[in-house]
Design an enzyme around this catalytic site. Structure first.
Site, PDB file in Angstrom:
ATOM      1  N   HIS A  40       0.860  -1.192   0.000  1.00 22.90           N
ATOM      2  CA  HIS A  40       0.000   0.000   0.000  1.00 22.90           C
ATOM      3  C   HIS A  40       0.895   1.242   0.000  1.00 22.90           C
ATOM      4  CE1 HIS A  40       1.063   0.088   4.224  1.00 22.90           C
ATOM      5  NE2 HIS A  40       0.545  -1.112   4.395  1.00 22.90           N
ATOM      6  N   GLY A  42       1.899   3.126   2.297  1.00 20.12           N
ATOM      7  CA  GLY A  42       2.930   3.148   3.343  1.00 20.12           C
ATOM      8  C   GLY A  42       4.211   2.514   2.820  1.00 20.12           C
ATOM      9  N   HIS A  43       4.063   1.327   2.209  1.00 17.93           N
ATOM     10  CA  HIS A  43       5.226   0.668   1.604  1.00 17.93           C
ATOM     11  C   HIS A  43       5.804   1.523   0.475  1.00 17.93           C
ATOM     12  CE1 HIS A  43       2.747  -2.950   2.972  1.00 17.93           C
ATOM     13  NE2 HIS A  43       3.871  -3.098   3.659  1.00 17.93           N
ATOM     14  N   GLN A  67       7.510 -15.095  12.491  1.00 19.15           N
ATOM     15  CA  GLN A  67       7.073 -13.983  13.331  1.00 19.15           C
ATOM     16  C   GLN A  67       5.589 -14.024  13.666  1.00 19.15           C
ATOM     17  OE1 GLN A  67       8.413 -11.166  10.204  1.00 19.15           O
ATOM     18  NE2 GLN A  67       6.661  -9.925  10.787  1.00 19.15           N
ATOM     19  N   ASP A 156       5.380   0.926  12.821  1.00 17.26           N
ATOM     20  CA  ASP A 156       5.839  -0.127  13.725  1.00 17.26           C
ATOM     21  C   ASP A 156       7.029   0.421  14.507  1.00 17.26           C
ATOM     22  OD1 ASP A 156       4.257  -2.620  12.611  1.00 17.26           O
ATOM     23  OD2 ASP A 156       5.008  -1.534  10.885  1.00 17.26           O
ATOM     24  N   GLN A 159       9.279  -1.942  16.362  1.00 21.64           N
ATOM     25  CA  GLN A 159      10.118  -2.714  15.425  1.00 21.64           C
ATOM     26  C   GLN A 159      11.352  -1.913  15.023  1.00 21.64           C
ATOM     27  OE1 GLN A 159       8.678  -5.469  12.181  1.00 21.64           O
ATOM     28  NE2 GLN A 159       8.945  -3.622  10.982  1.00 21.64           N
ATOM     29  N   ARG A 193      -3.445  -5.273   6.901  1.00 23.85           N
ATOM     30  CA  ARG A 193      -4.512  -5.953   7.637  1.00 23.85           C
ATOM     31  C   ARG A 193      -5.828  -5.170   7.622  1.00 23.85           C
ATOM     32  NH1 ARG A 193       0.011  -7.788  11.183  1.00 23.85           N
ATOM     33  NH2 ARG A 193      -0.024 -10.067  11.155  1.00 23.85           N
TER      34      ARG A 193
HETATM   35  P1  AMP Z   1       4.779  -5.047   6.622  1.00 25.56           P
HETATM   36  O1  AMP Z   1       4.587  -5.440   5.205  1.00 25.56           O
HETATM   37  O2  AMP Z   1       3.500  -4.746   7.347  1.00 25.56           O
HETATM   38  O3  AMP Z   1       5.700  -5.985   7.357  1.00 25.56           O
HETATM   39  O4  AMP Z   1       5.539  -3.651   6.599  1.00 25.56           O
HETATM   40  C1  AMP Z   1       6.738  -3.497   5.897  1.00 25.56           C
HETATM   41  C2  AMP Z   1       7.313  -2.148   6.205  1.00 25.56           C
HETATM   42  O5  AMP Z   1       6.382  -1.134   5.829  1.00 25.56           O
HETATM   43  C3  AMP Z   1       7.592  -1.955   7.704  1.00 25.56           C
HETATM   44  O6  AMP Z   1       8.792  -1.237   7.869  1.00 25.56           O
HETATM   45  C4  AMP Z   1       6.401  -1.141   8.145  1.00 25.56           C
HETATM   46  O7  AMP Z   1       6.661  -0.347   9.288  1.00 25.56           O
HETATM   47  C5  AMP Z   1       6.165  -0.275   6.924  1.00 25.56           C
HETATM   48  N1  AMP Z   1       4.796   0.234   6.945  1.00 25.56           N
HETATM   49  C6  AMP Z   1       3.652  -0.478   7.094  1.00 25.56           C
HETATM   50  N2  AMP Z   1       2.582   0.342   7.135  1.00 25.56           N
HETATM   51  C7  AMP Z   1       3.062   1.611   6.999  1.00 25.56           C
HETATM   52  C8  AMP Z   1       2.461   2.903   6.965  1.00 25.56           C
HETATM   53  N3  AMP Z   1       1.154   3.061   7.071  1.00 25.56           N
HETATM   54  N4  AMP Z   1       3.267   3.974   6.818  1.00 25.56           N
HETATM   55  C9  AMP Z   1       4.617   3.825   6.715  1.00 25.56           C
HETATM   56  N5  AMP Z   1       5.242   2.628   6.735  1.00 25.56           N
HETATM   57  C10 AMP Z   1       4.479   1.538   6.876  1.00 25.56           C
END
Ligand code: AMP
Length: 296
Positions: A40, A42-43, A67, A156, A159, A193
């Protein structure tokens, strides 16, 4: 963009690309974005940042079984390789690494990377073993990609603190780049999610960003009574009938130690972190506050 599924192919491709760039006289820094896919905005923000700072961008999409707890959503975690590839390509990713589970874990691993203390609180307390799984897979990915910089979202925040601690403790050469949380227009933090949420759950989940947008004001109003602010957050969240609180924490960042008063020292960071279930979906969100002289 090249899609790669094996460790050896990725290593070879990176050596070759680095040599090509070096031969043409340019620097050849690798920016790495580890994800679990179902990408999305964020990524995308992490990929864009990597692209703006590094000549070579590697994205990994790997739903890491290590995890997830036994009763968590590993099997049903959303996956969409075609969509992920299209978004990665649009963001200028050079190498998309999508290994199968047996490529990353050909046999059960007898080695584990474990960070103590800061993994015992917040998400670590409610998801035992989660951060061992994260640290182990991120270490493996760092060994495979050997990035100059790795990009992680502050969505996160724990994290980020844990990975930074691991990198410091183990003298890993990579620079960790924390990136801001990207939100939907109405404030909900973007998350893979979020697709689990029913309409009413999603509506009520907006309480998280609402609370976080006000919490700096609440803390500034009663800096010596952090407990009262904590209670106010809990009460506000529980006004939503579908909300089931996992934790509400107000802690120092990045030590994640609880704070008694909100004005410890100028420059100190306070993390307000929330984990709340709506229906069956556990959402996390947080706000990182920096104390300035005026308390702003
Ligand atoms: P995930 O696929 O959920 O493991 O997330 C992969 C990376 O994307 C991690 O570093 C997350 O912190 C980051 N991430 C997930 N959601 C967001 C968001 N809304 N804004 C910025 N980074 C995000």
């Amino acid at each position: 963009m090249i899609v790669i599924r094996t460790i050896s192919e990725l290593r070879n491709a990176l050596v070759n690309r680095k040599q090509e760039l070096q031969a043409s006289g340019t620097t050849s820094e690798i920016g790495f974005v580890p994800t679990m896919g179902f990408l999305h905005d964020g990524h995308a923000s992490l990929m864009n940042r990597a692209k703006s700072e590094c000549e070579i961008v590697v994205l990994s999409v790997f739903v890491n079984p290590l995890q997830f707890g036994p009763n968590e959503d590993f099997e049903r975690y959303p996956r969409d390789e075609a969509r992920d590839s299209a978004l990665a390509e649009a963001c200028g990713v050079d190498f998309l690494f999508m290994p199968a589970v047996h490529e990353m874990y050909p046999q059960p691993s007898k080695s584990n990377v474990s960070v103590s203390k800061i993994t015992e609180r917040l998400c670590g307390a409610s998801r035992p073993g989660h951060f061992d799984g994260v640290c182990t897979v991120v270490s493996k990915l760092f060994q495979i990609v050997d990035p100059n910089r790795a990009y992680f979202g502050l969505k996160d925040a724990q994290q980020v603190a844990v990975i930074q601690q691991m990198v410091n403790d183990l003298n890993m050469r990579v620079q960790i780049v924390p990136c801001p949380t990207i939100r939907e227009e109405d404030g909900l933090a973007k998350s893979s999610r979020n697709v689990y949420l029913q309409k009413e759950e999603r509506k009520q989940a907006l309480v998280l960003s609402r609370v976080l947008s006000e919490v700096d004001r609440w803390l500034n109003d009663s800096p010596h009574d952090v407990q009262a602010v904590h209670q106010r957050i809990v009460n506000t969240i529980l006004q939503q009938p579908l909300a089931d609180i996992d934790y509400v924490e107000i802690v120092h960042y990045p030590s994640l130690e609880p704070i008694q008063t909100y004005r410890p020292e100028i420059g100190a960071l306070t993390l307000v972190a929330l984990a709340v279930r709506f229906g069956g979906t556990r959402l996390i969100d947080n706000r990182l506050l920096e104390y300035t002289e005026k308390g702003e």
